[in-house]
Design a protein around this motif. Structure first.
Motif, mmCIF file in Angstrom:
data_model
loop_
_atom_site.group_PDB
_atom_site.id
_atom_site.type_symbol
_atom_site.label_atom_id
_atom_site.label_comp_id
_atom_site.label_asym_id
_atom_site.label_seq_id
_atom_site.Cartn_x
_atom_site.Cartn_y
_atom_site.Cartn_z
ATOM 1 N N UNK A 1 0.879 -1.174 -0.111
ATOM 2 C CA UNK A 1 -0.058 -0.166 -0.029
ATOM 3 C C UNK A 1 0.800 1.197 0.004
ATOM 4 N N UNK A 2 0.380 2.238 -0.567
ATOM 5 C CA UNK A 2 0.856 3.638 -0.407
ATOM 6 C C UNK A 2 1.235 4.014 1.017
ATOM 7 N N UNK A 3 0.305 3.165 2.031
ATOM 8 C CA UNK A 3 0.745 3.748 3.576
ATOM 9 C C UNK A 3 1.849 3.331 4.196
ATOM 10 N N UNK A 4 2.493 2.393 3.460
ATOM 11 C CA UNK A 4 3.827 1.939 3.785
ATOM 12 C C UNK A 4 4.831 2.960 3.641
ATOM 13 N N UNK A 5 4.517 4.138 2.934
ATOM 14 C CA UNK A 5 5.429 5.347 2.630
ATOM 15 C C UNK A 5 4.625 6.682 3.002
ATOM 16 N N UNK A 6 3.570 6.541 3.775
ATOM 17 C CA UNK A 6 2.738 7.542 3.753
ATOM 18 C C UNK A 6 3.092 8.839 4.277
ATOM 19 N N UNK A 7 4.194 8.755 5.129
ATOM 20 C CA UNK A 7 4.512 10.136 5.374
ATOM 21 C C UNK A 7 5.811 10.947 4.552
ATOM 22 N N UNK A 8 6.091 10.266 3.421
ATOM 23 C CA UNK A 8 6.861 10.905 2.549
ATOM 24 C C UNK A 8 5.978 12.085 2.095
ATOM 25 N N UNK A 9 6.573 13.278 1.821
ATOM 26 C CA UNK A 9 5.937 14.569 1.469
ATOM 27 C C UNK A 9 5.667 14.189 -0.008
ATOM 28 N N UNK A 10 4.525 14.626 -0.472
ATOM 29 C CA UNK A 10 4.104 14.395 -1.933
ATOM 30 C C UNK A 10 5.286 14.934 -2.902
ATOM 31 N N UNK A 11 5.533 14.275 -3.925
ATOM 32 C CA UNK A 11 6.691 14.620 -4.749
ATOM 33 C C UNK A 11 6.244 15.627 -5.808
ATOM 34 N N UNK A 12 7.354 16.562 -5.739
ATOM 35 C CA UNK A 12 6.982 17.244 -6.953
ATOM 36 C C UNK A 12 6.888 16.830 -8.503
ATOM 37 N N UNK A 13 7.957 15.726 -8.486
ATOM 38 C CA UNK A 13 7.748 14.941 -9.696
ATOM 39 C C UNK A 13 7.013 13.596 -9.535
ATOM 40 N N UNK A 14 7.815 12.541 -9.396
ATOM 41 C CA UNK A 14 7.186 11.094 -9.159
ATOM 42 C C UNK A 14 7.984 10.547 -8.137
ATOM 43 N N UNK A 15 7.259 9.855 -7.342
ATOM 44 C CA UNK A 15 7.839 9.122 -6.255
ATOM 45 C C UNK A 15 8.376 7.612 -6.810
ATOM 46 N N UNK A 16 9.531 7.302 -6.549
ATOM 47 C CA UNK A 16 9.900 6.045 -7.157
ATOM 48 C C UNK A 16 9.691 4.774 -6.692
ATOM 49 N N UNK A 17 9.846 3.593 -7.080
ATOM 50 C CA UNK A 17 9.449 2.421 -6.757
ATOM 51 C C UNK A 17 10.205 2.073 -5.346
ATOM 52 N N UNK A 18 11.330 2.628 -5.221
ATOM 53 C CA UNK A 18 12.137 2.352 -4.044
ATOM 54 C C UNK A 18 12.168 3.131 -2.901
ATOM 55 N N UNK A 19 11.107 3.887 -2.730
ATOM 56 C CA UNK A 19 11.079 4.956 -1.282
ATOM 57 C C UNK A 19 11.109 3.961 0.025
ATOM 58 N N UNK A 20 11.977 4.608 0.797
ATOM 59 C CA UNK A 20 12.191 4.092 2.015
ATOM 60 C C UNK A 20 11.209 4.021 2.743
ATOM 61 N N UNK A 21 10.771 2.909 3.711
ATOM 62 C CA UNK A 21 9.383 2.985 4.116
ATOM 63 C C UNK A 21 9.342 4.263 5.181
ATOM 64 N N UNK A 22 8.041 4.685 5.119
ATOM 65 C CA UNK A 22 7.609 5.748 6.105
ATOM 66 C C UNK A 22 6.343 5.800 6.538
ATOM 67 N N UNK A 23 5.994 4.432 7.194
ATOM 68 C CA UNK A 23 4.455 4.229 7.425
ATOM 69 C C UNK A 23 3.591 5.228 8.217
#
Length: 270
Positions: free
Chosen positions: A112-134
């Motif tokens: 789920x996107x909620x595995x990285x939910x606390x990542x700020x919304x990217x100006x471009x595209x969030x990559x597949x390898x975002x470090x977890x921030x649930x």
């Protein structure tokens, strides 16, 4: 040879959307859930199993003769930690371990996107390898799901793909979903790509449609052979304009990063 696909959580929202879309000639869908799953008695392409993903013996039996697993089972909303731990975390381990014991080498996990939910919304595209921030206990369970998938791929040579699903509904329900929507038809196309990709090993990919406003990279999904044919933009007039000052627009997890999803606070107040 007839392909037999085990779908856990088949009575849930996503499972209900996927069942008719993943049915095809020569394929048998083995549908597993603790809830009732209506099925035609004379339909030889459907097998129904009533069991919990936390029951190892039942899961081993359900894996018998299976070619691949699509694991959708688990709590889909924030619930107390004990429930998340039992069903989402232990349940995922049970599914993977039962698959290993029965020689099933392909498992697709609904992350789920909620595995990285606390990542700020990217100006471009969030990559597949975002470090977890649930953003929630639920999000933590999806991080654990991905970690377990990685372990079983590396240690036992299984092919495990974790799909960080955005928002899979018949159509977007709010303005945020113009960015995060995964149409049911595209979801089925992505699952098919995950089932067919040769020797993918372990991968984490985003599960969204190719939306005009999408926040997420689809490079990983495209590399598996996924082809998106839908765009949430056709629903833009129905859901209105996103408010850039809204908490729903600030982080990947949207309102799940807000106080209404703080389960610890809710439990303390009981």
């Amino acid at each position: 040879m007839t392909a037999r696909i085990l779908i856990t959580g088949a009575a849930g929202g996503l499972g209900t959307l996927m069942r008719p879309r993943l049915a095809e000639g020569g394929r048998v869908l083995r549908l597993l859930d603790i809830a009732d799953i209506p099925a035609a008695a004379d339909d030889e392409s459907v097998e129904v199993v009533r069991a919990s993903v936390t029951d190892m013996a039942a899961m081993e039996e359900a894996m018998s003769g299976v070619d691949a697993v699509i694991h959708l089972g688990g709590h889909s909303l924030e619930v107390p930690w004990e429930q998340i731990l039992d069903v989402n975390v232990n349940g995922t381990h049970t599914v993977l371990e039962a698959a290993r014991r029965q020689g099933v080498t392909r498992v697709v996990l609904a992350s789920s996107n909620h595995a990285v939910g606390y990542v700020p919304k990217a100006d471009g595209e969030a990559g597949d390898d975002l470090f977890p921030r649930p953003d929630t206990y639920y999000g933590v369970s999806k991080v654990a799901m991905e970690a377990l998938g990685s372990l079983y791929a590396d240690r036992y040579g299984m092919d495990v793909i974790a799909i960080r699903i955005g928002s899979c509904f018949e159509k977007p329900r709010d303005a945020r979903m113009l960015s995060t929507w995964l149409s049911p038809d595209d979801a089925a196309r992505l699952f098919e790509a995950c089932l067919a990709a040769p020797s993918p090993g372990f991968r984490v990919v985003w599960g969204v449609s190719d939306n005009t406003r999408r926040w997420f990279s689809l490079d990983g999904a495209f590399a598996l052979g996924y082809e998106s044919k839908d765009d949430a933009e056709v629903f833009a007039s129905e859901v209105g304009t996103p408010d850039p000052t809204s908490p729903a627009e600030q982080r990947v997890g949207g309102v799940w990063c807000g106080p209404d999803f703080d389960t610890a606070v809710k439990e303390a107040g009981q």
